[in-house]
Design a protein around this motif. Sequence first.
Motif, short mmCIF file in Angstrom:
data_model
loop_
_atom_site.label_atom_id
_atom_site.label_comp_id
_atom_site.label_asym_id
_atom_site.label_seq_id
_atom_site.Cartn_x
_atom_site.Cartn_y
_atom_site.Cartn_z
N TYR A 49 53.92 14.31 49.90
CA TYR A 49 54.62 14.94 49.01
C TYR A 49 54.51 16.40 49.65
N PHE A 50 53.80 16.51 51.07
CA PHE A 50 53.58 18.06 52.28
C PHE A 50 54.06 17.61 53.27
N ASN A 51 54.91 16.02 53.91
CA ASN A 51 55.56 16.01 54.71
C ASN A 51 54.13 15.90 56.10
N LEU A 52 52.85 15.06 56.20
CA LEU A 52 51.76 15.26 56.84
C LEU A 52 51.83 14.26 56.97
N THR A 53 51.74 13.72 58.83
CA THR A 53 51.52 12.87 59.20
C THR A 53 50.10 11.74 59.96
N PRO A 54 49.87 10.93 59.36
CA PRO A 54 48.63 10.17 58.55
C PRO A 54 47.60 10.56 60.42
#
Length: 268
Positions: A263-268
């Motif tokens: 939902y926050f468009n983060l990279t793992p």
Amino acid sequence: MGLLRLVAIDLDDTLLYPDRTISPRAKRAIGAVQRLGSQVVLATGRMFCAAKPFALELELTGPLIAYQGALVKTVAEENIWRHLHIPAGQLVQLLEWLEAEPVHINLYVDDQLYVEQMNSTAERYAKYSRVEVKEVGRLSRLPFEAATKVVAIGDPDRLSDLQIRSQALFGPALAINRSYPHFLEFGHLEATKSQALAWLGEKLGIGPAAMMAIGDGENDLDMIEYAGIGVAMGNAPAVIQAAADFVTATNDADGVAIALEKYFNLTP
């Protein structure tokens, strides 16, 4: 979907691994969410003193929701923003009623835990939560004018029957829920996670549409339904998953991190 400005995260069986640690991936995701300008709030049934170490580990300094929503208190300054109590009259009646049942009782007053006797149940709870337990004798005879929460601990089937009977006796006056199958919890009528989020949102100027809530248990259902984005853990019961907008992975497979990354468009 608009910007999510507040994320409420349950602790046990949600953020925490089975060994009660927070994964590096979850820490990175929570840190990234904060750097994007969103507030991250732990929302737990735990005592404030039992939840604070996890907030500090995550470098959270703002409000923390404890006791199922009965207490909202800041981590850094320890300022109490909201504290709801079970009134004395109802408290004594509830304790006397529970003392006639074959259950262990935890009584919480001013972030202290009181029990009638230090039995194996109290010892396990103290070890799990890493809190001090005070053995004081019969709880209903203590001179407390109010309490934050009362928990009955016992056999799950017996507690199911007790929950039905307690709803009839105390339901109109108290919030009653199960945080675990063997825990039956009693608090102020407005001491629920969703009502704490609503109160906090009003204080901070954040509406439910700009909130995300992540949880796994019966006591998380109301905040999952309240928030604009409700996330259920993969280890949550089917009824909790059915109410969620998104079902993430289990707590031991970084479900919280996966939801935040999505939902926050983060990279793992």
